[in-house]
Design a protein around this motif. Structure first.
Motif, PDB file in Angstrom:
ATOM      1  N   ASP A   1      20.131 -72.760  29.654  1.00  0.00           N
ATOM      2  CA  ASP A   1      20.376 -73.333  30.876  1.00  0.00           C
ATOM      3  C   ASP A   1      18.994 -73.299  31.519  1.00  0.00           C
ATOM      4  O   ASP A   1      18.383 -72.249  31.433  1.00  0.00           O
ATOM      5  CB  ASP A   1      21.731 -72.643  31.476  1.00  0.00           C
ATOM      6  N   PRO A   2      19.157 -74.281  32.614  1.00  0.00           N
ATOM      7  CA  PRO A   2      17.717 -74.083  33.667  1.00  0.00           C
ATOM      8  C   PRO A   2      17.990 -72.508  34.356  1.00  0.00           C
ATOM      9  O   PRO A   2      19.112 -72.269  34.729  1.00  0.00           O
ATOM     10  CB  PRO A   2      18.255 -75.065  34.591  1.00  0.00           C
ATOM     11  N   GLY A   3      16.673 -72.191  34.754  1.00  0.00           N
ATOM     12  CA  GLY A   3      16.833 -70.938  35.347  1.00  0.00           C
ATOM     13  C   GLY A   3      16.190 -70.929  36.856  1.00  0.00           C
ATOM     14  O   GLY A   3      14.873 -70.397  36.997  1.00  0.00           O
ATOM     15  N   ASP A   4      17.020 -71.346  37.821  1.00  0.00           N
ATOM     16  CA  ASP A   4      16.547 -71.394  39.074  1.00  0.00           C
ATOM     17  C   ASP A   4      17.291 -70.472  40.081  1.00  0.00           C
ATOM     18  O   ASP A   4      17.170 -70.582  41.155  1.00  0.00           O
ATOM     19  CB  ASP A   4      16.750 -72.778  39.628  1.00  0.00           C
TER      20      ASP A   4
ATOM     21  N   PHE B   1      11.131 -67.243  37.599  1.00  0.00           N
ATOM     22  CA  PHE B   1       9.557 -67.179  37.646  1.00  0.00           C
ATOM     23  C   PHE B   1       8.818 -68.059  36.739  1.00  0.00           C
ATOM     24  O   PHE B   1       8.202 -68.722  37.286  1.00  0.00           O
ATOM     25  CB  PHE B   1       8.923 -65.625  37.686  1.00  0.00           C
ATOM     26  N   ASP B   2       9.208 -68.015  35.465  1.00  0.00           N
ATOM     27  CA  ASP B   2       8.437 -68.901  34.750  1.00  0.00           C
ATOM     28  C   ASP B   2       9.094 -70.605  34.477  1.00  0.00           C
ATOM     29  O   ASP B   2       8.255 -71.335  33.863  1.00  0.00           O
ATOM     30  CB  ASP B   2       8.221 -68.632  33.307  1.00  0.00           C
ATOM     31  N   ARG B   3      10.018 -70.683  35.145  1.00  0.00           N
ATOM     32  CA  ARG B   3      10.660 -71.976  35.047  1.00  0.00           C
ATOM     33  C   ARG B   3      11.221 -72.610  34.068  1.00  0.00           C
ATOM     34  O   ARG B   3      11.088 -73.720  33.548  1.00  0.00           O
ATOM     35  CB  ARG B   3       9.901 -73.103  35.995  1.00  0.00           C
ATOM     36  N   LYS B   4      11.288 -71.771  33.071  1.00  0.00           N
ATOM     37  CA  LYS B   4      11.738 -71.984  31.753  1.00  0.00           C
ATOM     38  C   LYS B   4      13.244 -71.830  31.424  1.00  0.00           C
ATOM     39  O   LYS B   4      13.702 -71.086  32.160  1.00  0.00           O
ATOM     40  CB  LYS B   4      10.971 -71.232  30.422  1.00  0.00           C
ATOM     41  N   PRO B   5      13.964 -72.469  30.190  1.00  0.00           N
ATOM     42  CA  PRO B   5      15.156 -72.317  30.218  1.00  0.00           C
ATOM     43  C   PRO B   5      15.478 -71.029  29.932  1.00  0.00           C
ATOM     44  O   PRO B   5      14.736 -69.920  29.534  1.00  0.00           O
ATOM     45  CB  PRO B   5      15.371 -73.202  28.886  1.00  0.00           C
TER      46      PRO B   5
END
Length: 141
Positions: free
Chosen positions: A26-29, A73-77
């Motif tokens: 999933d996206p990690g925001d 922080f790294d904007r990766k899944p």
């Protein structure tokens, strides 16, 4: 005063036992702080036969612990999935709110980030110890 500013960006959400918080990939925001209850960190791995995937339990976390910060922080899944293993209340911080806070109040942002850095450092040290223990088992049997 700083605590009040931080509390303004927190979203509180309750999860039932076995409810999924997010899935691997999933996206990690957002990142999460456990206010109450316990959650489980799970990773999909290929089965020994290679024909299907199995879930591996990586960790069990409890009140006061933080998770989801890596993707935040790294904007990766997401690198693993999370589910509540008991009824749980989570405090959620999303990236947009954190960025606004950092623009408006640099002092509190620095304190939050330093706390997260210490937390991530602790996780890395724990992982390092686990790898050392695993290598002893694998290589010295």
């Amino acid at each position: 005063r700083e605590l009040l500013e931080f509390e303004k960006i927190l979203e509180e959400k309750t999860y039932t036992q076995n409810q999924e918080v997010f899935r691997e990939s999933d996206p990690g925001d957002k990142f999460y702080i456990i206010k109450s209850g316990e959650i489980e960190v799970r990773k999909q791995i290929q089965s020994e036969s290679g024909s299907e995937k199995e879930e591996l339990k990586l960790a069990q976390l409890k009140k006061g612990e933080v998770f989801g910060e890596l993707s935040f922080f790294d904007r990766k899944p997401r690198s693993a999935g999370i589910r509540a293993i008991s009824p749980a209340t989570l405090l959620i911080i999303d990236r947009n709110s954190m960025e606004k806070l950092s623009q408006n109040n640099k002092d509190i942002s620095i304190k939050i980030l330093m706390g997260l850095i210490r937390h991530i450092g602790g996780k890395l040290r724990k992982t390092d110890e686990s790898v050392k223990d695993l290598s002893r088992v694998v290589f010295y049997q």
